[in-house]
Design an enzyme around this catalytic site. Structure first.
Site: not given
Ligand code: FPP
Length: 240
Positions: A15, A18, A32, A60, A64, A126, A190, A202
């Site tokens: 996280d 942004g 991103h 998640s 969407w 992995l 979570i 943990e």
């Molecule tokens: C959270 O940042 C991240 C995401 C919504 C997912 C995108 C993740 C990536 C691009 C990393 C690369 C992963 C892969 C597997 C290609 P946010 O937009 O929620 O940030 P904020 O909370 O600061 O707004």
């Protein structure tokens, strides 16, 4: 001195992309992009640390609901990352598995996912699970639906339903529960990630935004985990 707990499976909510971008007056999508670089370094560090399973929350079910333009950029980035990363992940012996439901993903992305899984199927350095279009509640619901269907068609009796059976129906079947959960970006929740699977995991929260989360920060999380005592509901004397 108690034994260091085993660390086989690390699950991460990445996280803060942004906010990282906003702090620099850049568009969220720049965050991103940097997030992908951070992801590459963390995967490599997990290989070095001989972590067996790494599960990353990339998108998640709730994502969407984000603005259409951001979703579209994220989807493009997923396609781009798969194109550029799968070969080198394969060479490192990484086995890729995607967790989640795919409605909404383009045919191209679905095809790339399938090809990546096929190409890396026999790798075992992995096990890298990418949760995309994933939600913990969705996972439990789809497992329950499948079990009910089996009961209705008399392939299963109600008495057969136990925790092991439900686990077999989750999209994470065959993957052990995470030992360590990490969430970056300062939020302490979570967010519908691996709800069933995190029962005894943990938890570690870092204020570092994902693009800045590097192998040293990962090491800090591991250090913090190593001194934890995992009791799984037992008392200390029973563990000894
Ligand atoms: C959270 O940042 C991240 C995401 C919504 C997912 C995108 C993740 C990536 C691009 C990393 C690369 C992963 C892969 C597997 C290609 P946010 O937009 O929620 O940030 P904020 O909370 O600061 O707004």
């Amino acid at each position: 001195m108690p034994d260091t707990p085993a660390l086989a499976h690390v699950a991460i909510i990445m996280d803060g992309n942004g906010r990282w971008a906003k702090q620099r007056n850049l568009p969220r999508t720049a965050g991103h992009r940097r997030g992908i670089e951070a992801t590459r370094a963390i995967i490599e560090a997990c290989v070095q640390h001989e972590i067996r399973y790494l599960t990353l929350f990339a998108f998640s079910s709730e994502n969407w609901k984000r603005p259409k333009t951001e979703i579209s950029v994220l989807m493009d980035l997923f396609v781009e990352s798969l194109q550029s990363e799968v070969q080198s992940l394969n060479e490192k012996g990484v086995c890729l598995r995607f967790l989640g439901h795919r409605p909404g993903f383009s045919d191209g992305l679905c095809k790339q996912i399938q090809q990546a899984e096929e190409l890396t199927r026999t790798n075992d350095t992995l096990f890298l699970n990418i949760a995309m279009g994933y939600g913990g509640r969705w996972d439990i619901l789809q497992a329950v639906e499948n079990i009910v269907e089996d009961v209705v068609h008399e392939r299963l009796a109600v008495e057969d339903i136990d925790e092991a059976l439900l686990e077999e129906h989750l999209v994470t079947h065959g993957i052990p529960a995470p030992d360590l959960f990490i969430r970056t970006g300062g939020e302490k929740r979570i967010s519908n990630f691996l709800l069933w699977q995190l029962a005894y995991t943990e938890l570690y929260f870092s204020d570092i935004l994902w693009p800045d989360f590097n192998p040293d920060e990962l090491e800090k999380a591991f250090e913090n985990y190593r001194v934890r005592q995992r009791r799984f509901g037992l008392i200390q004397e029973q563990l000894a």
